[in-house]
Design a protein around this motif. Structure first.
Motif, short mmCIF file in Angstrom:
data_model
loop_
_atom_site.label_atom_id
_atom_site.label_comp_id
_atom_site.label_asym_id
_atom_site.label_seq_id
_atom_site.Cartn_x
_atom_site.Cartn_y
_atom_site.Cartn_z
N SER A 171 5.34 16.94 5.82
CA SER A 171 6.18 16.79 6.27
C SER A 171 6.23 15.25 6.89
O SER A 171 7.45 14.38 6.62
CB SER A 171 6.34 17.58 7.72
N GLU A 195 -3.27 8.36 9.86
CA GLU A 195 -3.77 9.73 9.35
C GLU A 195 -5.27 9.77 9.35
O GLU A 195 -5.97 8.57 9.19
CB GLU A 195 -3.50 9.58 7.88
N HIS A 196 -6.17 10.84 9.90
CA HIS A 196 -7.54 10.53 10.06
C HIS A 196 -8.25 10.77 8.74
O HIS A 196 -9.54 10.38 8.39
CB HIS A 196 -7.89 11.64 11.05
N ASN A 207 3.27 25.08 -5.06
CA ASN A 207 4.34 25.84 -4.99
C ASN A 207 5.26 25.22 -3.85
O ASN A 207 5.26 25.78 -2.78
CB ASN A 207 3.99 27.32 -4.50
N VAL A 238 -6.09 10.38 15.61
CA VAL A 238 -5.09 10.57 16.70
C VAL A 238 -5.65 11.29 18.07
O VAL A 238 -6.04 12.32 17.66
CB VAL A 238 -3.63 10.97 16.51
N SER A 248 -6.21 20.53 12.46
CA SER A 248 -6.45 20.18 13.53
C SER A 248 -5.52 20.68 14.64
O SER A 248 -4.23 20.92 14.08
CB SER A 248 -6.78 18.83 13.94
N GLU A 269 -4.58 29.99 5.13
CA GLU A 269 -3.53 29.06 4.28
C GLU A 269 -2.67 28.25 5.39
O GLU A 269 -2.40 27.08 5.07
CB GLU A 269 -2.62 29.66 3.48
N GLU A 328 4.24 22.24 10.12
CA GLU A 328 3.58 23.54 10.56
C GLU A 328 3.29 23.17 12.13
O GLU A 328 2.90 24.54 12.70
CB GLU A 328 2.27 23.61 9.57
N PHE A 378 5.99 24.75 2.55
CA PHE A 378 6.47 23.35 2.32
C PHE A 378 8.04 23.18 2.53
O PHE A 378 8.29 22.26 2.96
CB PHE A 378 5.92 23.20 0.83
C1 LIG Z 1 -5.46 25.90 0.32
C2 LIG Z 1 -3.73 25.95 0.81
C3 LIG Z 1 -2.92 25.95 -0.16
C4 LIG Z 1 -1.44 26.04 0.33
N1 LIG Z 1 -0.36 26.23 -0.63
C5 LIG Z 1 0.84 26.24 -0.38
C6 LIG Z 1 1.97 26.46 -1.39
O1 LIG Z 1 1.58 26.45 -2.49
N2 LIG Z 1 3.02 26.53 -1.01
C7 LIG Z 1 3.45 26.33 0.48
O2 LIG Z 1 4.53 26.22 0.83
N3 LIG Z 1 2.47 25.95 1.37
C8 LIG Z 1 1.10 25.93 1.14
N4 LIG Z 1 0.27 25.84 1.88
C9 LIG Z 1 0.69 25.50 3.17
C10 LIG Z 1 0.97 23.86 3.41
O3 LIG Z 1 0.07 23.18 2.94
C11 LIG Z 1 1.36 23.46 4.67
O4 LIG Z 1 2.25 24.45 5.56
C12 LIG Z 1 1.90 22.17 4.76
O5 LIG Z 1 1.13 21.05 4.20
C13 LIG Z 1 2.44 21.77 6.19
O6 LIG Z 1 2.86 20.51 6.42
P1 LIG Z 1 2.48 19.53 7.59
O7 LIG Z 1 3.00 18.01 7.22
O8 LIG Z 1 2.83 20.44 8.88
O9 LIG Z 1 1.10 19.48 7.74
P2 LIG Z 1 -0.24 18.95 6.75
O10 LIG Z 1 0.28 18.97 5.43
O11 LIG Z 1 -1.48 19.70 7.16
O12 LIG Z 1 -0.48 17.62 7.21
C14 LIG Z 1 -1.02 17.03 8.50
C15 LIG Z 1 -1.61 15.96 8.40
O13 LIG Z 1 -2.00 15.37 9.59
C16 LIG Z 1 -3.55 15.01 9.67
N5 LIG Z 1 -4.14 15.19 10.94
C17 LIG Z 1 -4.50 16.31 11.76
N6 LIG Z 1 -4.84 16.04 12.75
C18 LIG Z 1 -4.96 14.66 12.90
C19 LIG Z 1 -5.29 13.79 13.88
N7 LIG Z 1 -5.85 14.25 15.13
N8 LIG Z 1 -5.47 12.49 13.81
C20 LIG Z 1 -4.78 11.90 12.49
N9 LIG Z 1 -4.32 12.57 11.38
C21 LIG Z 1 -4.46 14.18 11.80
C22 LIG Z 1 -4.05 16.04 8.58
O14 LIG Z 1 -5.22 15.42 8.05
C23 LIG Z 1 -2.93 15.88 7.56
O15 LIG Z 1 -2.87 14.93 6.60
C24 LIG Z 1 -1.41 25.60 1.43
C25 LIG Z 1 -2.17 25.39 2.44
C26 LIG Z 1 -3.49 25.57 2.20
C27 LIG Z 1 -4.41 25.36 3.17
#
Ligand SMILES: Cc1cc2nc3c(=O)[nH]c(=O)nc-3n(C[C@H](O)[C@H](O)[C@H](O)COP(=O)(O)OP(=O)(O)OC[C@H]3O[C@@H](n4cnc5c(N)ncnc54)[C@H](O)[C@@H]3O)c2cc1C
Length: 370
Positions: free
Chosen positions: A12, A29-30, A47, A119, A157, A312, A339, A352
Protein backbone atom coordinates in the motif's frame (compact mmCIF):
# COMPACT_ATOMS: atom_id res chain seq x y z
CA UNK A 1 9.95 18.99 6.62
CA UNK A 2 8.02 16.72 4.27
CA UNK A 3 4.52 17.22 2.92
CA UNK A 4 3.94 13.53 3.57
CA UNK A 5 5.69 10.69 5.32
CA UNK A 6 4.53 7.19 4.46
CA UNK A 7 5.28 4.65 7.17
CA UNK A 8 6.09 1.28 5.58
CA UNK A 9 7.40 0.36 2.12
CA UNK A 10 4.98 -2.49 1.49
CA UNK A 11 2.23 -2.89 -1.10
CA UNK A 12 0.00 0.00 0.00
CA UNK A 13 2.79 2.46 0.89
CA UNK A 14 4.71 1.88 -2.34
CA UNK A 15 1.60 2.26 -4.50
CA UNK A 16 0.60 5.52 -2.80
CA UNK A 17 4.15 6.79 -3.24
CA UNK A 18 4.05 5.90 -6.94
CA UNK A 19 0.78 7.76 -7.40
CA UNK A 20 2.32 10.82 -5.74
CA UNK A 21 5.55 10.71 -7.79
CA UNK A 22 7.33 14.05 -7.83
CA UNK A 23 5.81 15.25 -4.56
CA UNK A 24 7.70 15.98 -1.36
CA UNK A 25 7.21 12.50 0.13
CA UNK A 26 9.42 10.29 2.31
CA UNK A 27 8.98 6.60 3.10
CA UNK A 28 10.32 5.05 6.30
CA UNK A 29 10.90 1.30 6.35
CA UNK A 30 12.59 -0.89 8.96
CA UNK A 31 13.58 -3.66 6.53
CA UNK A 32 16.66 -3.32 4.38
CA UNK A 33 14.54 -3.54 1.22
CA UNK A 34 11.03 -2.73 0.05
CA UNK A 35 8.06 -5.03 -0.49
CA UNK A 36 9.31 -8.22 1.12
CA UNK A 37 5.81 -9.69 1.28
CA UNK A 38 5.16 -8.80 -2.34
CA UNK A 39 8.33 -10.63 -3.32
CA UNK A 40 7.33 -13.97 -1.78
CA UNK A 41 3.61 -13.67 -2.45
CA UNK A 42 1.74 -16.02 -4.76
CA UNK A 43 4.69 -18.42 -4.85
CA UNK A 44 6.94 -15.62 -6.15
CA UNK A 45 4.43 -14.54 -8.80
CA UNK A 46 2.24 -12.21 -6.68
CA UNK A 47 -1.48 -12.91 -6.98
CA UNK A 48 -2.34 -9.23 -7.35
CA UNK A 49 -6.11 -9.34 -7.75
CA UNK A 50 -9.14 -11.37 -8.74
CA UNK A 51 -11.58 -11.30 -11.63
CA UNK A 52 -14.50 -11.31 -9.23
CA UNK A 53 -14.69 -8.60 -6.61
CA UNK A 54 -17.54 -7.95 -4.28
CA UNK A 55 -17.46 -6.08 -1.02
CA UNK A 56 -20.16 -8.44 0.31
CA UNK A 57 -18.32 -11.66 -0.47
CA UNK A 58 -14.61 -12.39 -0.16
CA UNK A 59 -14.27 -9.91 2.73
CA UNK A 60 -16.06 -10.15 6.09
CA UNK A 61 -19.05 -8.09 5.12
CA UNK A 62 -18.92 -4.40 5.83
CA UNK A 63 -21.17 -2.07 3.81
CA UNK A 64 -18.63 0.74 4.27
CA UNK A 65 -16.28 -1.07 1.88
CA UNK A 66 -18.49 -0.24 -1.08
CA UNK A 67 -17.43 3.39 -1.35
CA UNK A 68 -13.72 2.48 -1.41
CA UNK A 69 -14.08 -0.07 -4.20
CA UNK A 70 -16.20 2.41 -6.10
CA UNK A 71 -13.13 4.63 -6.33
CA UNK A 72 -10.67 1.88 -7.27
CA UNK A 73 -11.61 -1.74 -7.93
CA UNK A 74 -10.06 -4.77 -9.62
CA UNK A 75 -10.69 -3.32 -13.09
CA UNK A 76 -9.00 -0.04 -12.13
CA UNK A 77 -6.00 -1.95 -10.81
CA UNK A 78 -5.73 -4.12 -13.93
CA UNK A 79 -5.97 -1.00 -16.10
CA UNK A 80 -3.20 0.70 -14.09
CA UNK A 81 -0.99 -2.39 -14.42
CA UNK A 82 -1.53 -2.51 -18.17
CA UNK A 83 -0.97 1.23 -18.57
CA UNK A 84 2.38 0.76 -16.90
CA UNK A 85 3.42 -1.91 -19.37
CA UNK A 86 3.01 -5.01 -17.21
CA UNK A 87 1.02 -8.13 -18.01
CA UNK A 88 -0.89 -10.41 -15.65
CA UNK A 89 -2.13 -13.91 -16.35
CA UNK A 90 -4.99 -15.89 -14.88
CA UNK A 91 -2.83 -18.75 -13.58
CA UNK A 92 -5.62 -20.06 -11.31
CA UNK A 93 -9.34 -19.58 -11.93
CA UNK A 94 -10.11 -15.84 -11.56
CA UNK A 95 -6.72 -15.12 -9.94
CA UNK A 96 -4.24 -12.81 -11.68
CA UNK A 97 -0.49 -13.24 -11.31
CA UNK A 98 2.65 -11.70 -12.78
CA UNK A 99 5.35 -13.86 -14.36
CA UNK A 100 7.45 -12.82 -11.35
CA UNK A 101 6.74 -10.59 -8.33
CA UNK A 102 9.91 -8.72 -9.29
CA UNK A 103 7.99 -7.07 -12.15
CA UNK A 104 5.59 -5.22 -9.87
CA UNK A 105 8.37 -4.54 -7.35
CA UNK A 106 10.42 -2.89 -10.09
CA UNK A 107 7.46 -0.76 -11.12
CA UNK A 108 6.81 0.35 -7.54
CA UNK A 109 10.52 0.88 -6.83
CA UNK A 110 11.37 4.22 -5.22
CA UNK A 111 14.42 6.28 -4.29
CA UNK A 112 12.79 8.31 -1.49
CA UNK A 113 12.95 5.50 1.08
CA UNK A 114 15.04 5.44 4.24
CA UNK A 115 15.69 1.77 5.03
CA UNK A 116 16.56 0.41 8.44
CA UNK A 117 14.35 3.06 10.07
CA UNK A 118 12.12 1.43 12.63
CA UNK A 119 9.14 3.64 13.39
CA UNK A 120 8.54 3.88 17.13
CA UNK A 121 5.96 6.59 17.58
CA UNK A 122 4.08 9.42 15.89
CA UNK A 123 3.14 12.56 17.79
CA UNK A 124 1.35 15.66 16.65
CA UNK A 125 2.39 19.18 17.56
CA UNK A 126 1.79 21.80 14.89
CA UNK A 127 2.95 19.12 12.41
CA UNK A 128 3.61 15.42 12.83
CA UNK A 129 6.86 14.17 14.34
CA UNK A 130 7.78 10.58 13.48
CA UNK A 131 10.25 9.06 15.94
CA UNK A 132 12.40 6.28 14.51
CA UNK A 133 15.62 4.35 15.10
CA UNK A 134 17.21 6.76 12.60
CA UNK A 135 16.05 9.93 14.31
CA UNK A 136 13.01 12.19 14.08
CA UNK A 137 11.27 13.27 10.90
CA UNK A 138 8.65 15.99 10.48
CA UNK A 139 5.74 16.11 8.07
CA UNK A 140 2.43 17.84 7.45
CA UNK A 141 0.71 14.51 6.79
CA UNK A 142 1.41 10.92 7.79
CA UNK A 143 0.10 7.74 6.18
CA UNK A 144 0.37 4.62 8.31
CA UNK A 145 0.98 1.72 5.89
CA UNK A 146 2.70 -0.58 8.36
CA UNK A 147 0.71 -3.71 7.48
CA UNK A 148 -0.15 -6.49 9.93
CA UNK A 149 1.59 -8.57 12.52
CA UNK A 150 2.03 -11.79 10.55
CA UNK A 151 5.41 -12.98 9.23
CA UNK A 152 7.70 -10.95 11.49
CA UNK A 153 10.65 -12.21 9.49
CA UNK A 154 9.27 -10.32 6.47
CA UNK A 155 8.70 -7.14 8.48
CA UNK A 156 5.30 -7.75 10.12
CA UNK A 157 4.56 -5.70 13.25
CA UNK A 158 1.65 -4.22 15.15
CA UNK A 159 3.22 -0.77 15.42
CA UNK A 160 0.43 0.61 13.24
CA UNK A 161 -2.11 -0.27 15.90
CA UNK A 162 0.07 1.22 18.64
CA UNK A 163 0.09 4.47 16.67
CA UNK A 164 -3.70 4.34 16.37
CA UNK A 165 -3.95 3.67 20.10
CA UNK A 166 -1.72 6.67 20.83
CA UNK A 167 -4.22 8.92 19.07
CA UNK A 168 -7.29 7.26 20.61
CA UNK A 169 -8.38 5.80 17.25
CA UNK A 170 -10.55 2.67 17.54
CA UNK A 171 -9.22 -0.68 16.36
CA UNK A 172 -9.62 -4.44 16.80
CA UNK A 173 -6.58 -6.37 18.01
CA UNK A 174 -4.82 -8.34 15.27
CA UNK A 175 -5.44 -12.07 15.06
CA UNK A 176 -3.83 -14.57 12.69
CA UNK A 177 -5.93 -15.22 9.56
CA UNK A 178 -5.57 -17.20 6.33
CA UNK A 179 -3.83 -19.67 8.57
CA UNK A 180 -3.98 -23.36 9.48
CA UNK A 181 -5.95 -24.52 12.50
CA UNK A 182 -4.63 -26.59 15.36
CA UNK A 183 -6.83 -29.32 16.81
CA UNK A 184 -8.05 -30.62 20.14
CA UNK A 185 -7.44 -34.16 21.39
CA UNK A 186 -10.61 -35.48 19.71
CA UNK A 187 -9.09 -34.63 16.32
CA UNK A 188 -5.57 -35.97 17.00
CA UNK A 189 -6.24 -38.34 14.10
CA UNK A 190 -5.90 -35.38 11.69
CA UNK A 191 -2.21 -35.26 12.65
CA UNK A 192 -1.71 -38.93 11.82
CA UNK A 193 -2.89 -38.07 8.30
CA UNK A 194 -0.15 -35.47 7.83
CA UNK A 195 0.43 -34.95 4.11
CA UNK A 196 -2.97 -36.21 2.96
CA UNK A 197 -5.03 -33.76 0.92
CA UNK A 198 -8.73 -34.07 0.05
CA UNK A 199 -11.25 -31.88 -1.67
CA UNK A 200 -13.99 -30.98 0.79
CA UNK A 201 -16.77 -28.56 1.65
CA UNK A 202 -15.83 -26.42 4.66
CA UNK A 203 -18.41 -24.35 6.46
CA UNK A 204 -18.18 -21.64 9.14
CA UNK A 205 -21.34 -19.83 10.13
CA UNK A 206 -23.10 -19.30 6.85
CA UNK A 207 -19.97 -19.17 4.69
CA UNK A 208 -18.87 -22.17 2.66
CA UNK A 209 -15.86 -23.11 0.51
CA UNK A 210 -15.34 -26.15 -1.70
CA UNK A 211 -11.61 -26.59 -2.10
CA UNK A 212 -8.67 -28.68 -0.90
CA UNK A 213 -7.87 -29.27 2.74
CA UNK A 214 -4.53 -30.61 3.88
CA UNK A 215 -3.86 -32.57 7.05
CA UNK A 216 -0.63 -31.58 8.76
CA UNK A 217 1.44 -32.57 11.78
CA UNK A 218 -0.06 -29.52 13.56
CA UNK A 219 -3.70 -29.92 12.53
CA UNK A 220 -5.42 -28.91 9.33
CA UNK A 221 -4.67 -26.42 6.59
CA UNK A 222 -5.11 -25.98 2.80
CA UNK A 223 -7.05 -23.30 0.91
CA UNK A 224 -10.56 -24.12 2.23
CA UNK A 225 -9.31 -24.04 5.83
CA UNK A 226 -7.27 -20.86 5.30
CA UNK A 227 -10.38 -19.08 4.06
CA UNK A 228 -12.44 -20.50 6.92
CA UNK A 229 -9.88 -19.16 9.42
CA UNK A 230 -10.81 -15.65 8.35
CA UNK A 231 -14.31 -16.11 9.72
CA UNK A 232 -13.67 -18.56 12.55
CA UNK A 233 -13.43 -17.00 16.01
CA UNK A 234 -14.28 -19.91 18.27
CA UNK A 235 -16.78 -22.76 18.12
CA UNK A 236 -17.37 -25.25 15.36
CA UNK A 237 -16.19 -25.76 11.82
CA UNK A 238 -18.00 -28.26 9.61
CA UNK A 239 -16.29 -30.36 6.97
CA UNK A 240 -18.16 -32.33 4.33
CA UNK A 241 -15.74 -34.91 2.94
CA UNK A 242 -18.47 -36.39 0.73
CA UNK A 243 -21.82 -35.02 -0.36
CA UNK A 244 -23.76 -38.28 0.04
CA UNK A 245 -22.17 -41.45 1.39
CA UNK A 246 -24.93 -43.83 0.28
CA UNK A 247 -24.56 -42.66 -3.30
CA UNK A 248 -21.09 -44.22 -3.40
CA UNK A 249 -21.85 -47.44 -1.53
CA UNK A 250 -23.89 -48.97 -4.33
CA UNK A 251 -22.32 -52.39 -4.62
CA UNK A 252 -23.39 -54.53 -1.63
CA UNK A 253 -20.64 -57.08 -2.29
CA UNK A 254 -17.73 -54.65 -2.22
CA UNK A 255 -15.81 -53.28 0.76
CA UNK A 256 -16.41 -49.71 1.96
CA UNK A 257 -12.84 -48.57 1.29
CA UNK A 258 -12.92 -49.67 -2.32
CA UNK A 259 -16.08 -47.66 -3.02
CA UNK A 260 -15.61 -44.31 -1.33
CA UNK A 261 -13.81 -41.75 -3.54
CA UNK A 262 -11.39 -40.63 -0.84
CA UNK A 263 -7.70 -41.38 -0.24
CA UNK A 264 -7.25 -44.87 1.22
CA UNK A 265 -5.14 -43.60 4.10
CA UNK A 266 -7.85 -41.15 5.06
CA UNK A 267 -10.69 -43.68 4.96
CA UNK A 268 -8.73 -46.26 6.96
CA UNK A 269 -7.99 -43.72 9.69
CA UNK A 270 -11.55 -42.40 9.66
CA UNK A 271 -13.06 -45.89 9.99
CA UNK A 272 -10.79 -46.72 12.88
CA UNK A 273 -11.69 -43.45 14.65
CA UNK A 274 -15.45 -43.91 14.30
CA UNK A 275 -15.21 -47.64 15.03
CA UNK A 276 -16.46 -49.15 11.80
CA UNK A 277 -14.68 -52.12 10.25
CA UNK A 278 -13.97 -52.17 6.55
CA UNK A 279 -16.52 -54.71 5.36
CA UNK A 280 -18.83 -55.50 2.48
CA UNK A 281 -21.63 -52.95 2.27
CA UNK A 282 -24.31 -55.61 2.75
CA UNK A 283 -22.94 -56.25 6.25
CA UNK A 284 -23.20 -52.60 7.37
CA UNK A 285 -25.59 -52.01 10.24
CA UNK A 286 -27.83 -48.95 10.66
CA UNK A 287 -25.43 -47.77 13.34
CA UNK A 288 -22.48 -48.16 10.92
CA UNK A 289 -24.27 -46.07 8.31
CA UNK A 290 -24.96 -43.38 10.89
CA UNK A 291 -21.24 -43.21 11.68
CA UNK A 292 -20.29 -43.18 7.99
CA UNK A 293 -22.60 -40.24 7.46
CA UNK A 294 -20.18 -38.19 9.57
CA UNK A 295 -18.25 -37.97 6.30
CA UNK A 296 -21.03 -35.69 5.04
CA UNK A 297 -20.87 -33.38 8.02
CA UNK A 298 -17.96 -33.64 10.43
CA UNK A 299 -18.13 -30.91 13.05
CA UNK A 300 -15.22 -30.03 15.30
CA UNK A 301 -13.99 -27.14 17.40
CA UNK A 302 -10.39 -26.19 16.49
CA UNK A 303 -8.03 -25.52 19.41
CA UNK A 304 -6.57 -22.40 17.80
CA UNK A 305 -4.48 -21.34 14.82
CA UNK A 306 -0.92 -22.03 13.70
CA UNK A 307 -0.12 -18.46 14.82
CA UNK A 308 1.11 -15.20 13.27
CA UNK A 309 4.29 -16.73 11.86
CA UNK A 310 2.23 -18.97 9.59
CA UNK A 311 -0.63 -16.55 8.94
CA UNK A 312 -0.72 -14.97 5.51
CA UNK A 313 -2.49 -11.94 6.99
CA UNK A 314 -3.66 -10.41 10.26
CA UNK A 315 -7.37 -9.79 10.69
CA UNK A 316 -8.44 -6.87 12.86
CA UNK A 317 -6.97 -3.39 12.60
CA UNK A 318 -8.15 0.22 12.58
CA UNK A 319 -11.93 0.22 12.32
CA UNK A 320 -13.26 1.32 8.98
CA UNK A 321 -15.84 3.56 10.61
CA UNK A 322 -12.96 5.54 12.19
CA UNK A 323 -11.82 6.51 8.68
CA UNK A 324 -13.15 8.81 5.98
CA UNK A 325 -13.68 7.63 2.41
CA UNK A 326 -10.07 8.86 1.87
CA UNK A 327 -8.76 6.69 4.72
CA UNK A 328 -8.12 9.77 6.86
CA UNK A 329 -8.67 9.34 10.59
CA UNK A 330 -10.30 11.79 12.99
CA UNK A 331 -6.80 13.24 13.45
CA UNK A 332 -6.44 15.64 10.54
CA UNK A 333 -3.62 14.58 8.20
CA UNK A 334 -3.24 11.08 9.69
CA UNK A 335 -4.22 8.26 7.34
CA UNK A 336 -4.30 4.45 7.61
CA UNK A 337 -4.11 2.18 4.56
CA UNK A 338 -3.63 -1.51 3.75
CA UNK A 339 -3.62 -4.38 6.18
CA UNK A 340 -3.40 -2.14 9.26
CA UNK A 341 -7.06 -1.34 8.53
CA UNK A 342 -9.74 -3.80 9.66
CA UNK A 343 -10.32 -5.18 6.15
CA UNK A 344 -9.09 -8.68 5.38
CA UNK A 345 -9.93 -10.65 2.29
CA UNK A 346 -9.99 -14.30 1.33
CA UNK A 347 -7.25 -16.00 -0.67
CA UNK A 348 -7.14 -15.05 -4.33
CA UNK A 349 -5.62 -11.56 -4.50
CA UNK A 350 -8.14 -9.80 -2.26
CA UNK A 351 -5.57 -8.50 0.19
CA UNK A 352 -3.35 -6.83 -2.37
CA UNK A 353 -6.51 -5.46 -3.96
CA UNK A 354 -7.42 -3.82 -0.64
CA UNK A 355 -3.85 -2.51 -0.18
CA UNK A 356 -4.02 -0.84 -3.61
CA UNK A 357 -7.64 0.32 -3.23
CA UNK A 358 -7.03 1.97 0.14
CA UNK A 359 -3.80 3.56 -1.11
CA UNK A 360 -5.70 5.03 -4.04
CA UNK A 361 -8.37 6.44 -1.71
CA UNK A 362 -5.68 8.13 0.40
CA UNK A 363 -4.14 9.50 -2.80
CA UNK A 364 -7.50 11.05 -3.74
CA UNK A 365 -7.63 12.73 -0.35
CA UNK A 366 -4.03 13.92 -0.40
CA UNK A 367 -3.36 14.93 -3.98
CA UNK A 368 -4.92 18.36 -3.73
CA UNK A 369 -3.27 19.03 -0.35
CA UNK A 370 0.37 18.35 -1.16
C1 LIG B 1 3.73 -15.39 2.50
C2 LIG B 1 2.66 -14.42 2.08
C3 LIG B 1 2.07 -14.53 0.83
C4 LIG B 1 1.04 -13.65 0.45
N1 LIG B 1 0.48 -13.77 -0.79
C5 LIG B 1 -0.52 -12.92 -1.17
C6 LIG B 1 -1.07 -12.98 -2.48
O1 LIG B 1 -0.60 -13.73 -3.36
N2 LIG B 1 -2.12 -12.15 -2.77
C7 LIG B 1 -2.61 -11.25 -1.85
O2 LIG B 1 -3.56 -10.52 -2.16
N3 LIG B 1 -2.06 -11.14 -0.62
C8 LIG B 1 -1.03 -11.94 -0.27
N4 LIG B 1 -0.46 -11.81 0.98
C9 LIG B 1 -0.93 -10.72 1.85
C10 LIG B 1 -0.27 -9.39 1.41
O3 LIG B 1 1.12 -9.56 1.34
C11 LIG B 1 -0.61 -8.28 2.41
O4 LIG B 1 -1.98 -8.23 2.65
C12 LIG B 1 -0.13 -6.93 1.85
O5 LIG B 1 1.27 -6.95 1.67
C13 LIG B 1 -0.53 -5.80 2.79
O6 LIG B 1 0.02 -4.60 2.31
P1 LIG B 1 0.44 -3.46 3.34
O7 LIG B 1 1.07 -2.39 2.55
O8 LIG B 1 -0.71 -3.14 4.20
O9 LIG B 1 1.50 -4.16 4.30
P2 LIG B 1 2.92 -4.77 3.98
O10 LIG B 1 3.04 -5.09 2.53
O11 LIG B 1 3.15 -5.83 4.97
O12 LIG B 1 3.88 -3.53 4.25
C14 LIG B 1 4.12 -3.01 5.53
C15 LIG B 1 5.54 -2.50 5.59
O13 LIG B 1 5.75 -1.84 6.83
C16 LIG B 1 7.01 -2.25 7.35
N5 LIG B 1 6.98 -2.05 8.81
C17 LIG B 1 6.24 -2.72 9.74
N6 LIG B 1 6.47 -2.25 10.96
C18 LIG B 1 7.38 -1.26 10.84
C19 LIG B 1 7.99 -0.34 11.74
N7 LIG B 1 7.72 -0.37 13.05
N8 LIG B 1 8.87 0.57 11.26
C20 LIG B 1 9.15 0.63 9.93
N9 LIG B 1 8.60 -0.19 9.02
C21 LIG B 1 7.72 -1.12 9.46
C22 LIG B 1 7.13 -3.68 6.91
O14 LIG B 1 8.48 -4.11 6.92
C23 LIG B 1 6.54 -3.63 5.51
O15 LIG B 1 7.51 -3.35 4.54
C24 LIG B 1 0.59 -12.65 1.36
C25 LIG B 1 1.20 -12.54 2.61
C26 LIG B 1 2.23 -13.39 2.96
C27 LIG B 1 2.87 -13.24 4.32
Amino acid sequence: MYDLIILGAGASGLFLNKLLSGKNVLILEHNEKAGKKIEVSGGGKCNITNKILSYKNYYPSNPLLKSYFKKFDNKSLLKWIEKNGLKVRELKPHQYFFSSSKEILRLLGAKNIIFGAEVFEVVKREDFIVKTSKGEFRAKNVVVALGGKSFKKLGGSDRGLEIAKGFGIGYREFKPALVGLSVQRSEEWFKRLSGVSVRARVRVDRREWVDNILFSHRGITGPAILNASLFWERGFIEIGFLDNVKKYLKNPNKQIISQLPLPRRFIKEFLSVVGVEDKKVKFLSKEDFKKLRLLESYKFAPAGTFGFERAEVSKGGVLLDELSEFCESSVRGLYFIGEVVDVTGELGGYNFQWAFTSAFCAYEGLRSLI
